[in-house]
Design an enzyme around this catalytic site. Sequence first.
Site, PDB file in Angstrom:
ATOM      1  N   ASP A  52       0.816  -1.216   0.000  1.00  0.00           N
ATOM      2  CA  ASP A  52       0.000   0.000   0.000  1.00  0.00           C
ATOM      3  C   ASP A  52       0.848   1.264   0.000  1.00  0.00           C
ATOM      4  O   ASP A  52       2.082   1.216   0.181  1.00  0.00           O
ATOM      5  CB  ASP A  52      -0.950  -0.001   1.206  1.00  0.00           C
ATOM      6  CG  ASP A  52      -0.270  -0.435   2.493  1.00  0.00           C
ATOM      7  OD1 ASP A  52       0.974  -0.390   2.568  1.00  0.00           O
ATOM      8  OD2 ASP A  52      -0.974  -0.824   3.427  1.00  0.00           O
TER       9      ASP A  52
ATOM     10  N   ASP B 263      -7.841  -3.472  14.411  1.00  0.00           N
ATOM     11  CA  ASP B 263      -9.210  -3.771  13.960  1.00  0.00           C
ATOM     12  C   ASP B 263      -9.219  -4.942  12.961  1.00  0.00           C
ATOM     13  O   ASP B 263     -10.236  -5.222  12.344  1.00  0.00           O
ATOM     14  CB  ASP B 263      -9.862  -2.524  13.342  1.00  0.00           C
ATOM     15  CG  ASP B 263      -9.098  -1.996  12.127  1.00  0.00           C
ATOM     16  OD1 ASP B 263      -8.065  -2.602  11.743  1.00  0.00           O
ATOM     17  OD2 ASP B 263      -9.537  -0.976  11.562  1.00  0.00           O
TER      18      ASP B 263
ATOM     19  N   HIS C 145      -7.353  -5.092  10.209  1.00  0.00           N
ATOM     20  CA  HIS C 145      -7.048  -4.735   8.825  1.00  0.00           C
ATOM     21  C   HIS C 145      -5.725  -5.361   8.376  1.00  0.00           C
ATOM     22  O   HIS C 145      -4.817  -5.570   9.169  1.00  0.00           O
ATOM     23  CB  HIS C 145      -7.071  -3.217   8.592  1.00  0.00           C
ATOM     24  CG  HIS C 145      -5.968  -2.448   9.211  1.00  0.00           C
ATOM     25  ND1 HIS C 145      -6.172  -1.275   9.896  1.00  0.00           N
ATOM     26  CD2 HIS C 145      -4.618  -2.642   9.253  1.00  0.00           C
ATOM     27  CE1 HIS C 145      -5.012  -0.800  10.311  1.00  0.00           C
ATOM     28  NE2 HIS C 145      -4.051  -1.610   9.933  1.00  0.00           N
TER      29      HIS C 145
ATOM     30  N   GLU D 299     -10.016  -2.316   5.534  1.00  0.00           N
ATOM     31  CA  GLU D 299     -10.599  -2.089   6.850  1.00  0.00           C
ATOM     32  C   GLU D 299     -11.843  -2.965   7.027  1.00  0.00           C
ATOM     33  O   GLU D 299     -12.369  -3.513   6.052  1.00  0.00           O
ATOM     34  CB  GLU D 299     -10.982  -0.604   6.974  1.00  0.00           C
ATOM     35  CG  GLU D 299      -9.806   0.360   6.816  1.00  0.00           C
ATOM     36  CD  GLU D 299      -8.957   0.513   8.076  1.00  0.00           C
ATOM     37  OE1 GLU D 299      -9.070  -0.317   8.991  1.00  0.00           O
ATOM     38  OE2 GLU D 299      -8.172   1.485   8.133  1.00  0.00           O
TER      39      GLU D 299
HETATM   40  P1  PGA Z   1       2.086  -2.053  12.976  1.00  0.00           P
HETATM   41  O1  PGA Z   1       0.917  -1.871  11.923  1.00  0.00           O
HETATM   42  O2  PGA Z   1       3.004  -3.102  12.426  1.00  0.00           O
HETATM   43  O3  PGA Z   1       2.730  -0.700  13.026  1.00  0.00           O
HETATM   44  O4  PGA Z   1       1.448  -2.482  14.257  1.00  0.00           O
HETATM   45  C1  PGA Z   1       0.252  -2.982  11.444  1.00  0.00           C
HETATM   46  C2  PGA Z   1      -0.850  -2.530  10.523  1.00  0.00           C
HETATM   47  O5  PGA Z   1      -1.506  -1.513  10.825  1.00  0.00           O
HETATM   48  O6  PGA Z   1      -1.082  -3.192   9.510  1.00  0.00           O
END
Ligand code: PGA
Length: 244
Positions: free
Chosen positions: A68, A137, A139, A144
């Site tokens: 992304d 959450d 995602h 999402e």
């Molecule tokens: P993080 O993010 O590795 O910084 O916890 C994970 C994500 O939001 O996909």
Amino acid sequence: MIRFYKGKNYDSASKIAADIIAAQMILKPDCVLGLATGSTPIGAYQELIRMNQAGLIDFSEVSTCNLDEYVGLGGNDEQSYRYFMNHQLFDHVNIDKTRTHVPNGLADDIQAACREYDEIVASVGGADLQLLGIGHDGHIGFNEPGDSFDRGTHLADLQESTIRANSRFWDGDESKVPKQAVTMGIATVMSARRILIMACGADKREIITKAFHGPITPQVPASALQLHPCVYVVGDEAAMGDLC
Ligand code: PGA
């Protein structure tokens, strides 16, 4: 097939993840790696850099496709995911940067850029191994809760909770966090031949348990991975608990 691997702490979980990526690179030197940003994979990238500099793994024929990119940020912006990848991995290993792909967050026509990104992923043969983090959450990428499982790369609106979580990279100022991103869809992610998802820290325990022991539902995007034929779930003790 879902396999769970638990490291004692973040460093040992990172080492396990790096070993799985290195195994893929050794078995297929011209493999395609799907890569992720965020805090979680940084330790694995550091370990891959160490292995590359020690002559144990070779990136010269590897291609990469990132999950992304924020809309509105170019590769020189320190908060962009292209910048992150260059600084956390690509600048330190013998990879050919022309083989590294990150969605274009600056395209005039974002819809066309999304279609082009799926074409790029297909043109390199699809990911042999896709690395993922997981949001609180559920995602993956910027897919999402509520997003359908059948989407390719698309424009995504960030949830309030994701904006809040990511504001830590903008000194906590949520107003500075881009509100949209170009992200591989769940269908793009699921087309990878193998998937490696990482979760570290006690704050990830509830969601990683839900994703792999709860119902398969768009309300928990990572739960789609239960339908994939080959998934490695790697985390530290704090996140993995009794998962393995
Ligand atoms: P993080 O993010 O590795 O910084 O916890 C994970 C994500 O939001 O996909």
